[in-house]
Enzyme design. Structure first.
Site, PDB file in Angstrom:
ATOM      1  N   GLY A   8      -5.051  14.996  10.981  1.00 21.21           N
ATOM      2  CA  GLY A   8      -4.427  13.672  11.138  1.00 21.21           C
ATOM      3  C   GLY A   8      -2.920  13.774  10.959  1.00 21.21           C
ATOM      4  N   GLY A  11       0.073  10.939  12.245  1.00 17.08           N
ATOM      5  CA  GLY A  11       0.151   9.551  11.792  1.00 17.08           C
ATOM      6  C   GLY A  11       1.402   9.290  10.961  1.00 17.08           C
ATOM      7  CD  GLN A  12       3.426   4.639   7.292  1.00 20.99           C
ATOM      8  OE1 GLN A  12       2.295   4.252   7.010  1.00 20.99           O
ATOM      9  NE2 GLN A  12       4.505   4.040   6.834  1.00 20.99           N
ATOM     10  CE1 TYR A 142      -7.765   3.094   4.374  1.00 21.15           C
ATOM     11  CE2 TYR A 142      -7.149   1.617   2.597  1.00 21.15           C
ATOM     12  CZ  TYR A 142      -6.901   2.734   3.356  1.00 21.15           C
ATOM     13  OH  TYR A 142      -5.781   3.493   3.103  1.00 21.15           O
ATOM     14  CE  LYS A 146      -8.363   5.788   2.015  1.00 16.49           C
ATOM     15  NZ  LYS A 146      -8.170   7.123   2.624  1.00 16.49           N
TER      16      LYS A 146
END
Ligand code: NAD
Ligand code: SER
Length: 316
Positions: A8, A11-12, A142, A146
């Site tokens: 990933g 991404g940001q 989400y 987590k």
């Protein structure tokens, strides 16, 4: 020298974390896993890359074997607001992807960093000075991924000594890659509007406080935790960390010091507001400070100044 795989990586966080890791460990020692566009400019020329869908274990294992990887940064996720619209995908990437990383890390004896979030808390969690160990009953998919991620990562450490470590990131503010569909994205978007001279429609109500952090601190957190002396770690998955806590009005007023005519109007996004209301106001990050010397360097004032300087260079 470490051999690192970032999953990933476009991404940001991944865009900047990959660059920072390459500057520390060498460009050929950091393999950037990519999944979907957009890709940062020069991405495929800057160092080794590999197509990795975290939902498939074989590409992860193949890449770890091929490059002799010893540390995995697993950043693949579907962020809070987006995951609420597609919970199954949120689960498959957040949990399925993590399980694949854990099994590969176990087989090939890799360290594994998978960020948790302020989203791992819920409406029953104490909102102020939220303790490290406290109630975690999130009401978003989400957040559920987590909490599961924290627990199963600790399980792999306790049962099979897989070196799993993690932080609960607050909302991250940055100026390189855009945020990926979270509840805290407003704190980035507002800067783009201010610098472009446009009106900002704020999706989060005045008075809604959330923890936030500037990206340079977030990168330090990930790297310093992965470099920390394991003998000092009482906790592992995942450490509370924070740098600042503000509501939209405080951020708006700070930006207005640079752009006195900047206008913000409220256009509340019900889903994002619902999620934000369930998250803490301000975490207590004492354990991270004590166990691996965590400290942030940017506050609201210094972050705002740097964001505006950087975005002026980028956008104007
Ligand atoms: P992002 O959405 O910007 O990037 C996620 C990356 O995952 C993207 O590059 C995307 O292409 C990739 N991806 C999606 N599905 C994938 C799949 N099946 N296989 C492989 N890659 C896939 O997210 P981010 O902000 O960089 O977040 C990285 C991690 O940090 C996530 O675990 C997120 O929950 C956590 N986090 C982020 C923030 C924040 O404010 N940015 C705050 C708390 C926690
Ligand atoms: N920034 C993230 C989100 O809002 C927090 O985990 O989803």
């Amino acid at each position: 020298m470490k051999k690192i795989l970032v999953i990933g990586s476009t991404g940001q966080i991944g865009t900047e974390l990959s660059m920072r890791l390459r500057s520390i460990y060498g460009e050929n020692n950091v393999v950037c896993g990519y999944y979907a566009p957009p890709y940062p400019e020069g991405f495929f020329e800057a160092g080794p890359t590999a197509y990795i869908d975290a939902q498939q274990i074989n590409p992860i294992a193949d890449t770890v074997r091929k490059y002799n990887i010893d540390t995995i940064y697993n950043l693949a996720a579907i962020l809070s607001a987006t995951a609420e619209k597609n919970p199954k995908l949120g689960w498959e990437v957040g949990v399925g992807g993590l399980m694949n990383c854990l099994d590969v890390a176990r087989e090939y004896k890799c360290g594994l960093f998978t960020p948790s979030s302020i989203g791992a808390f819920g409406p029953d969690t104490p909102k102020d000075h939220t303790p490290q160990d406290t109630i975690q009953r999130p009401n978003t998919i989400y957040g559920i991924t987590k909490v599961l991620g924290e627990l199963v990562s600790d399980y792999y450490f306790k049962h099979w000594q897989v070196d799993t470590r993690s932080v609960r990131y607050p909302g991250l503010i940055s100026n390189v890659a855009l945020p990926g569909g979270g509840t805290t994205d407003y704190a980035v978007e507002i800067f783009y509007k201010a610098v472009k001279g446009e009106v900002f429609e704020c999706p989060i109500q005045a008075g809604t406080f959330m923890d936030m952090m500037y990206m340079p601190d977030a990168l330090d957190a990930a790297i310093n935790l992965m470099e920390a002396n394991p003998a000092r770690l009482v906790h592992r998955n995942a450490f509370n960390i924070t740098a600042m806590s503000f509501d939209p009005e405080m951020l708006y007023n700070e930006i207005k010091k640079y752009y006195p005519d900047f206008q913000m109007v409220y256009n509340i996004h019900p889903l994002k507001q619902h999620i934000a209301d369930s998250w803490p106001n301000h975490l207590d990050d004492t354990c991270a400070r004590e166990e691996w010397d965590w400290q942030s360097h940017y506050n609201l004032e210094s972050m705002t100044k740097d964001m505006i300087d950087k975005l002026k260079r980028k956008l104007l």
